[in-house]
Design a protein around this motif. Sequence first.
Motif, mmCIF file in Angstrom:
data_model
loop_
_atom_site.group_PDB
_atom_site.id
_atom_site.type_symbol
_atom_site.label_atom_id
_atom_site.label_comp_id
_atom_site.label_asym_id
_atom_site.label_seq_id
_atom_site.Cartn_x
_atom_site.Cartn_y
_atom_site.Cartn_z
ATOM 1 N N LEU A 101 0.830 -1.199 0.000
ATOM 2 C CA LEU A 101 0.000 0.000 0.000
ATOM 3 C C LEU A 101 0.869 1.255 0.000
ATOM 4 O O LEU A 101 0.551 2.241 -0.678
ATOM 5 N N VAL A 102 1.957 1.216 0.735
ATOM 6 C CA VAL A 102 2.915 2.333 0.715
ATOM 7 C C VAL A 102 3.429 2.556 -0.706
ATOM 8 O O VAL A 102 3.462 3.688 -1.212
ATOM 9 N N LYS A 103 3.832 1.489 -1.353
ATOM 10 C CA LYS A 103 4.379 1.568 -2.711
ATOM 11 C C LYS A 103 3.343 2.132 -3.694
ATOM 12 O O LYS A 103 3.655 3.032 -4.486
ATOM 13 N N ILE A 104 2.127 1.614 -3.651
ATOM 14 C CA ILE A 104 1.102 2.039 -4.609
ATOM 15 C C ILE A 104 0.709 3.490 -4.379
ATOM 16 O O ILE A 104 0.512 4.251 -5.330
ATOM 17 N N ARG A 105 0.621 3.905 -3.120
ATOM 18 C CA ARG A 105 0.306 5.314 -2.848
ATOM 19 C C ARG A 105 1.388 6.226 -3.420
ATOM 20 O O ARG A 105 1.087 7.275 -4.000
ATOM 21 N N ALA A 106 2.627 5.817 -3.266
ATOM 22 C CA ALA A 106 3.716 6.627 -3.819
ATOM 23 C C ALA A 106 3.649 6.665 -5.336
ATOM 24 O O ALA A 106 3.859 7.713 -5.964
#
Length: 372
Positions: A101-106
């Motif tokens: 989720l961190v990766k996709i938000r970025a």
Amino acid sequence: MYETRSTRVRGLALKLSVLFVAGCGAGLGLVAWLRTSNHKITDQELLREAVAEWKRAGEPGEGPNHQLFEQQAAQGYYQDAAATGRLLKRAEDVQWSIAELVKIRAENGDIQGAKESLKSLSGSALQKKGAGVVALIQAQNGDLSGALETIAPFGESDEVFLAHGRRQIEMGDFKRALDTAGRTKLGYQLFYDIGDALRIRGEQSRARKLAAHMKDRKFAALFVNCARFTLWPTVSERVIIQATPCDIANDYGLHGTFVEADALIEQNKCANVSFVAIRQYAVDPTGAEHLLRGTPEPLDLTYGLEQFAVQAANKGDIVEALRFLNDLRNLTTTGRERNRHSVQIAHQRQRVRVLLALHAGGDRFLGRGRSE
């Protein structure tokens, strides 16, 4: 890249809803819901309903389908995605969902939100990995100072400098890329990239001119020495390999001469036949399926059935597509494969691609008309 992501994920909610309920065998509730609903169904509602359908089915497997979580995150439904991630039954999967989720938000451009999400990974190895992913995305977008700030608590700045340097190279800013190379012990890797970029541009003569402006003469010499490996095209060695009868059969299949291809395959007992069978299915489904069912290789059969399902779905033949999908599911549960675990992994990946293709005929399958 991120505009492409947002346009690509629009409309995938319906496809993934079909994927999920077909995968767990509890799709009747969702189909009825879609048919009786009188309001315009949003992507977010469909994804939520797919998660609810998993719960009504008795929460099978290790949790909701990972593709549901990924689609919720990709479309910006971050709270829904986080809730879906918490439903995963294995602790390592929950941790994966937080980091993903961190990766996709970025990737979606929500850097601040991604950095806030990192706090939930505090004290774990995934926090460092997640921070590295966010920092790389910042660097690739040109925000070097922000990237360095993100990665500073972990002291892993080399990859950030490399990502920023490669962006500068893509933009043709070779002088600044060389300055960036001087700020990291891995900077020599950028020398190969600069040589490659100069070759593509046909500007090989610029290499020595760039080196002449470098203050550190040893570093300049290293640049010239590394760049020479990529400045000029390599001469590939020509190797002639004698074609086998099975290779010739594949060539026949590529050119649509399936009678000859099938004959060679049967005569020589070729192990991998999906290459021919997939192409034959478009003109001779019965013959193609007969050919594929005779393969002794489980992985080849798995791949072939998946491609048959894709073709059937694209033609709107949902019954045939679902028949092939059912065969795929049976393959992963009977234990007949030599390497059952690897086949299961392959099947899970392939099932996603198959059900995405079902959208070509999905409106009829779900009882939805063209007028909607």
